[in-house]
Design an enzyme around this catalytic site. Structure first.
Site, PDB file in Angstrom:
ATOM      1  N   ASP A 233       0.828  -1.202   0.000  1.00  0.00           N
ATOM      2  CA  ASP A 233       0.000   0.000   0.000  1.00  0.00           C
ATOM      3  C   ASP A 233       0.869   1.262   0.000  1.00  0.00           C
ATOM      4  OD1 ASP A 233      -2.359   1.795   0.754  1.00  0.00           O
ATOM      5  OD2 ASP A 233      -3.274  -0.172   0.954  1.00  0.00           O
ATOM      6  N   ASP A 241      -1.357   3.167  17.816  1.00  0.00           N
ATOM      7  CA  ASP A 241      -2.166   1.944  17.872  1.00  0.00           C
ATOM      8  C   ASP A 241      -1.594   0.816  17.018  1.00  0.00           C
ATOM      9  OD1 ASP A 241      -3.859   3.458  19.408  1.00  0.00           O
ATOM     10  OD2 ASP A 241      -5.483   3.563  17.949  1.00  0.00           O
ATOM     11  N   HIS A 266      -3.695   6.108   3.458  1.00  0.00           N
ATOM     12  CA  HIS A 266      -4.464   4.935   3.021  1.00  0.00           C
ATOM     13  C   HIS A 266      -3.937   3.647   3.638  1.00  0.00           C
ATOM     14  CE1 HIS A 266      -5.807   1.817   0.088  1.00  0.00           C
ATOM     15  NE2 HIS A 266      -6.891   2.577  -0.011  1.00  0.00           N
ATOM     16  N   VAL A 280      -8.473   2.642  18.637  1.00  0.00           N
ATOM     17  CA  VAL A 280      -9.437   1.793  17.932  1.00  0.00           C
ATOM     18  C   VAL A 280      -8.870   0.376  17.907  1.00  0.00           C
ATOM     19  CG1 VAL A 280     -10.424   3.600  16.472  1.00  0.00           C
ATOM     20  CG2 VAL A 280      -8.414   2.345  15.669  1.00  0.00           C
ATOM     21  N   ALA A 364      -7.896  -8.600  -8.158  1.00  0.00           N
ATOM     22  CA  ALA A 364      -8.940  -9.370  -7.479  1.00  0.00           C
ATOM     23  C   ALA A 364      -9.542 -10.430  -8.397  1.00  0.00           C
ATOM     24  CB  ALA A 364     -10.027  -8.433  -6.962  1.00  0.00           C
ATOM     25  N   TYR A 366      -8.098 -12.223 -10.580  1.00  0.00           N
ATOM     26  CA  TYR A 366      -7.182 -13.330 -10.871  1.00  0.00           C
ATOM     27  C   TYR A 366      -7.600 -14.537 -10.037  1.00  0.00           C
ATOM     28  CZ  TYR A 366      -2.826 -16.000 -11.194  1.00  0.00           C
ATOM     29  OH  TYR A 366      -1.895 -16.986 -11.384  1.00  0.00           O
ATOM     30  N   SER A 438     -11.233  -0.979  -0.498  1.00  0.00           N
ATOM     31  CA  SER A 438      -9.944  -0.865   0.210  1.00  0.00           C
ATOM     32  C   SER A 438     -10.087  -1.164   1.687  1.00  0.00           C
ATOM     33  CB  SER A 438      -9.377   0.552   0.074  1.00  0.00           C
ATOM     34  OG  SER A 438      -8.538   0.662  -1.027  1.00  0.00           O
TER      35      SER A 438
END
Length: 498
Positions: A233, A241, A266, A280, A364, A366, A438
């Site tokens: 990414d 965190d 991202h 979180v 995805a 594939y 994502s």
């Protein structure tokens, strides 16, 4: 007449059947990849003689930009004429054009046509504040007077939280307010105004978003079983965190040890969904996170960088790889490395893409990838947020559940997971809301990791394709249909309850 100068392009060189040379590789190709184009000369132009009678030998200049291991793929620069010569000189090599892949995040709406300033144009004066009235700078706003034709105006709030837009009418079809982090966004349709004050709601990390509705992550213990997740990414962290155990910056001409987030957030958000613990909670807190940065700041990821990330994740013995990225165009180089990962007992989870119910993106689609669509749930985000515009049929067995309007769908879909209004980590100890396949992809990865942590007999299998087979078989027993149909959800959603 002088010959016009040929265009140059970047190409990836790979052996015909593998990602690296083997004992069966053509000796000429092996020599080429391991000796001629070794990393030591990677930023120099080298000359190669074409094979054949010495009297007809021709030198082909090759500029090597980057390399994946000594005997692996090379990213080179060639002109069109050199490319033609190259094909005949080295028939034992695959030559793949460099391509670029985008993040599978729902991106901001944008204007295509602005109103020309005339006596009839209207001003919309906007003020954005916190709920206590404190102005918020740098908030991106886009207002449409004609959404279908993307007509309107956009901009960012100034230090006083103010922005003035020029529009063709005082009737606004849609307005979107996009904070980068810290706040929920804002969305409103079909209203008339010349001024508007918008109060943004701060993110409460204890809020039950769609991820925590389906998965009670704050109550789940940390995973103690050794399990490694690779995040391909924008990089990960820093964030209090998150613990990042290792990784690689795969971008050419950058520091390979700098695999923290490139600033876009991202990858940090994706990693938080998997493993955050503190402010979180991700689904698999306690697993090892490895960060493979393939996105330069403000740019898409080269297929070569993605291949490099996959190669390193295989070398680092990851168990699952998360790829929240994609495009419609396939790539045989990336496919080769996903296949290599599978043969090393590693599963690659990939985001379906966000083209408004378009076909499932590559990688995805594939066959050796696990493709993930995005679902959401009503009332897991505040009113008047941008997420209210994402709700769309089909609805599930529980009519509060829906497949996100942006999510790509198709027969290649394997799983669905929450991807609407997800609270997760953002660089420098901040939190952000993001939407997209994502976000759904790491939700599936995190749940898969938690489930596999309870099956050490599978994780300790030899690292071969049989291990990946067993991982998939085990996970298949932990999937619940949500009632959307296979085209939208594949087999369904991973769950701890089945």
């Amino acid at each position: 007449m002088a010959k016009s100068k040929s265009k140059t392009g970047n190409y990836i060189l790979l052996p015909v059947t593998e990602t690296q040379t083997t004992a069966d590789t053509n000796p000429k190709v092996e020599n080429f990849l391991t000796a001629v184009l070794e990393p030591a000369v990677s930023k120099e132009a080298v000359s190669l003689k074409t094979r054949g009678p010495e009297k007809t030998a021709k030198k082909i200049p090759v500029k090597v930009i980057d390399s994946i291991q000594d005997n692996g793929a090379k990213l080179v620069q060639l002109s069109q004429e050199e490319l033609a010569d190259f094909r005949f000189s080295y028939p034992g090599l695959r030559i793949i054009k460099e391509k670029f892949y985008k993040k599978a995040q729902v991106f901001r709406e944008s204007i295509q046509q602005k109103a020309k300033k005339t006596k009839t144009t209207k001003k919309l004066d906007l003020t954005v504040t916190d709920t206590d009235g404190t102005p918020i700078a740098g908030i991106y706003i886009v207002a449409f007077t004609d959404f279908e034709n993307r007509t309107g105006d956009s901009g960012n709030t100034n230090a006083k939280g103010k922005l003035s837009l020029t529009l063709s009418s005082k009737h606004i079809e849609r307005i979107y307010v996009y904070p980068e982090h810290t706040y929920w966004g804002y969305y409103k349709t079909n209203f008339s105004a010349t001024s508007l004050t918008i109060k943004l709601q701060k993110i409460d990390t204890g809020y039950t978003d769609s991820l925590r509705h389906f998965y009670d992550t704050p109550q789940w213990p940390k995973i103690t079983q050794k399990l490694r997740i690779g995040i391909i990414d924008t990089g990960v962290g820093p964030h209090k965190d998150l613990v990042v155990s290792g990784g690689l910056n795969c971008v050419a001409n950058e520091d390979p040890t700098d695999f923290k987030d490139n600033g876009e957030g991202h990858g940090t958000h994706v990693a938080g969904i998997v493993s955050a613990y503190g402010g979180v909670y991700g689904l698999a807190a306690g697993v090892e996170i490895y960060s493979y940065r393939v996105f330069p700041k403000g740019a898409n990821a080269s297929n070569f960088y993605i291949m490099k990330g996959l190669a390193q994740a295989i070398q680092d013995e990851c168990d699952i790889i998360n790829m929240s990225l994609g495009e419609s165009e396939t790539d045989e180089g990336i496919s080769s490395y996903i296949k290599q990962a599978y043969n090393a007992g590693i599963l690659c989870f990939c985001a379906n893409g966000n083209d408004d119910r378009g076909p499932v993106n590559f990688p995805a689609n594939y066959s050796l990838s696990v493709a993930v669509s995005a679902m959401g749930r009503k009332n897991t985000f505040p009113k008047n947020t941008v997420q209210t515009g994402i709700v769309k049929s089909p609805y599930g067995t529980d009519k509060a559940n829906f497949i996100a309007d942006f999510s790509n769908i198709g027969a290649e879909t394997d799983l669905t997971a929450p991807g609407v209004g997800i609270i997760s980590t953002f660089p420098d100890d901040l939190y952000a809301i993001m939407d997209g396949t994502s976000m759904a992809c790491p939700a599936a990865v995190g749940m898969a990791a938690r489930l596999l942590a309870a099956a050490p007999e599978i994780l300790t299998l030899p690292r071969a394709s049989a291990r990946a087979d067993e991982m998939l078989k085990y996970l298949s027993t932990k999937i619940q249909s949500m009632g959307f149909g296979a085209n939208y959800e594949g087999k369904g959603m991973l769950t701890a309850e089945k």
